[in-house]
Enzyme design. Structure first.
Site, PDB file in Angstrom:
ATOM      1  N   CYS A  98       1.686  15.738  53.326  1.00 30.73           N
ATOM      2  CA  CYS A  98       2.502  15.259  52.208  1.00 30.73           C
ATOM      3  C   CYS A  98       3.983  15.507  52.488  1.00 30.73           C
ATOM      4  O   CYS A  98       4.389  16.654  52.714  1.00 30.73           O
ATOM      5  CB  CYS A  98       2.073  15.974  50.935  1.00 30.73           C
ATOM      6  SG  CYS A  98       3.046  15.453  49.520  1.00 30.73           S
ATOM      7  N   CYS A 129       0.693  11.263  52.303  1.00 28.88           N
ATOM      8  CA  CYS A 129       1.137  11.359  50.913  1.00 28.88           C
ATOM      9  C   CYS A 129       2.650  11.530  50.942  1.00 28.88           C
ATOM     10  O   CYS A 129       3.183  12.130  51.879  1.00 28.88           O
ATOM     11  CB  CYS A 129       0.483  12.576  50.245  1.00 28.88           C
ATOM     12  SG  CYS A 129       1.037  12.832  48.538  1.00 28.88           S
ATOM     13  N   CYS A 189      -1.299  10.876  42.942  1.00 25.78           N
ATOM     14  CA  CYS A 189      -1.409  12.330  42.880  1.00 25.78           C
ATOM     15  C   CYS A 189      -0.456  12.720  41.761  1.00 25.78           C
ATOM     16  O   CYS A 189       0.753  12.511  41.880  1.00 25.78           O
ATOM     17  CB  CYS A 189      -0.985  12.935  44.220  1.00 25.78           C
ATOM     18  SG  CYS A 189      -0.844  14.735  44.172  1.00 25.78           S
TER      19      CYS A 189
HETATM   20  C1  DTB Z   1       3.052  19.395  43.672  1.00 20.94           C
HETATM   21  O1  DTB Z   1       2.510  19.152  42.575  1.00 20.94           O
HETATM   22  N1  DTB Z   1       3.395  20.594  44.089  1.00 20.94           N
HETATM   23  C2  DTB Z   1       4.036  20.524  45.387  1.00 20.94           C
HETATM   24  C3  DTB Z   1       3.922  19.012  45.737  1.00 20.94           C
HETATM   25  N2  DTB Z   1       3.339  18.455  44.560  1.00 20.94           N
HETATM   26  C4  DTB Z   1       5.084  18.277  46.185  1.00 20.94           C
HETATM   27  C5  DTB Z   1       5.409  21.097  45.406  1.00 20.94           C
HETATM   28  C6  DTB Z   1       5.482  22.538  44.959  1.00 20.94           C
HETATM   29  C7  DTB Z   1       6.884  22.995  45.137  1.00 20.94           C
HETATM   30  C8  DTB Z   1       7.033  24.451  44.872  1.00 20.94           C
HETATM   31  C9  DTB Z   1       8.446  24.892  45.010  1.00 20.94           C
HETATM   32  C10 DTB Z   1       9.011  24.737  46.405  1.00 20.94           C
HETATM   33  O2  DTB Z   1       8.367  25.147  47.395  1.00 20.94           O
HETATM   34  O3  DTB Z   1      10.167  24.269  46.529  1.00 20.94           O
END
Ligand code: DTB
Ligand code: SAM
Ligand code: SF4
Length: 339
Positions: A98, A129, A189
């Site tokens: 992703c 993704c 998603c």
């Molecule tokens: C999701 O729901 N969580 C992920 C992904 N989709 C892109 C991202 C989490 C980010 C957490 C904070 C960071 O690491 O910057």
């Protein structure tokens, strides 16, 4: 008993939250088994392909330019470096890769650059993704044509609480992007964050809104707020861990055929809490030492956890190659040793 419904009322969802914990887990576990092998967990790896400097004001996010979080803004990575990271993720056992960008929405000139990344990552045999912010219909179709499988775009929180967390984009903007993504034939998603200071009623509202979308998201990431110093939500009271497990269980019951991802926030969770989340119906994780800018458990810790719990990475037809069977073997070897 667990039909695919899109007409959940707030009262229905709150009633699930209010069940005795053991009864809620029993119902979630039953829903899980109707659609999935509960020993299988889908494994995705994240990469921030464009970090920081974001013009939005999401109150939880370390990448918003306006908060002083120590995250430096970078340019879009080269396709070559993204592909090298995707290969490493595949070799470590991920089946989906992703790519995230700290954009309000991509500029049209960025789309061919991301499309090139998608084409090459897909050619490695990985599911692809992307999470790039708001998309127009044309942009969504261009990403689909490049081979994108999933687009991540979260609702983040309950419609009633939304305005306390984000002011630079409306919930309706998110719903519009999700419609463009679905219309382009991409899988969705879409999930949210809990532990933002919302009430149980508002957690129920987030899950109700997700389950009443025109189609259930294919993947539903449930993030526990990662508190980052410098963001407005730093210092919010911690959510009761059992309430987090309840949120996973309710997501599983409302959207029984979706992948429910135990997403951000795992680094601070014990193995026992994660095991409860899997028992509550979570069947997907982010794997790899980093999320976008914050930490995630070490891969060794996750493989050991899989082995302790008898879990296996879910194989995707196109990527069921030696790499992933290697990973499965590793987990099995752990289980055999443990037995
Ligand atoms: C999701 O729901 N969580 C992920 C992904 N989709 C892109 C991202 C989490 C980010 C957490 C904070 C960071 O690491 O910057
Ligand atoms: N900029 C794009 C957007 O907002 O759609 C894509 C990247 S954004 C970082 C993706 C998601 O990460 C957000 O919607 C939010 O749910 C999650 N997220 C960001 N920061 C988080 C944090 N500190 N804790 C938990 N989840 C977070
Ligand atoms: Fe920007 Fe996305 Fe972070 Fe919001 S969540 S500030 S849009 S990177």
């Amino acid at each position: 008993m667990f039909p695919i419904r899109h007409d959940w009322s707030r009262a229905d969802v709150e009633a699930l939250f209010e069940l005795p914990f053991t009864e809620l887990l029993h119902r979630a576990g039953s829903a899980h088994r109707l659609h999935f092998d509960p020993a299988e967990v889908q494994v995705s790896t994240l990469l921030s392909v464009k970090t920081g400097g974001c013009p939005e004001d999401c109150g939880y996010c370390p990448q918003a330019a306006r908060y002083h979080t120590g995250v430096d803004a970078t340019k879009l990575m080269s396709t070559e470096s993204v592909v090298a990271r995707a290969r490493q993720a595949r070799d470590a056992g991920a089946s989906r890769f992703c790519m995230g960008a700290a954009w309000r929405s991509p500029k049209d000139r960025d789309v061919p650059k991301v499309a090139a990344m998608i084409r090459e990552v897909k050619a490695l045999g990985l599911e692809t993704c992307a999470t790039l912010g708001m998309l127009s219909g044309t942009q969504a179709r261009a990403l689909k044509d490049a081979g994108l499988d999933y687009y991540n775009h979260n609702l983040d929180t309950d419609p009633e609480f939304y305005g306390e967390v984000i002011h630079t984009r409306e919930l309706q903007d998110r719903l519009d992007t999700l419609a463009h993504v679905r219309d382009a034939g991409l899988k969705t998603c879409c999930g949210g964050i809990v532990g933002l200071g919302e009430s149980r009623r508002q957690r129920a509202g987030l899950l109700q809104t997700l389950a009443n979308l025109p189609a259930h998201p294919d993947s539903v990431p449930i993030n526990r707020l990662v508190q980052v110093e410098g963001t407005p939500l730093h210092g919010t009271s911690e959510l009761d861990p059992f309430e987090f497990v309840r949120s996973i269980a309710v997501a599983r019951i409302l959207m029984p055929a979706s992948m429910v991802r135990l997403s951000a926030g795992r680094e601070g969770m014990s193995d026992e809490l994660q095991a409860l989340c899997f028992a509550a119906g979570a069947n997907s994780i982010f794997f790899g030492e980093k999320l976008l800018t914050t930490g995630n458990p070490d891969t060794e810790r996750d493989l050991a956890l899989f082995a302790r719990l008898g879990l296996r990475p879910m194989l995707v037809a196109e990527v069921a190659d030696d790499t992933l069977s290697g990973c499965t073997t590793t987990v099995h070897a752990g289980i055999t040793e443990a037995a």
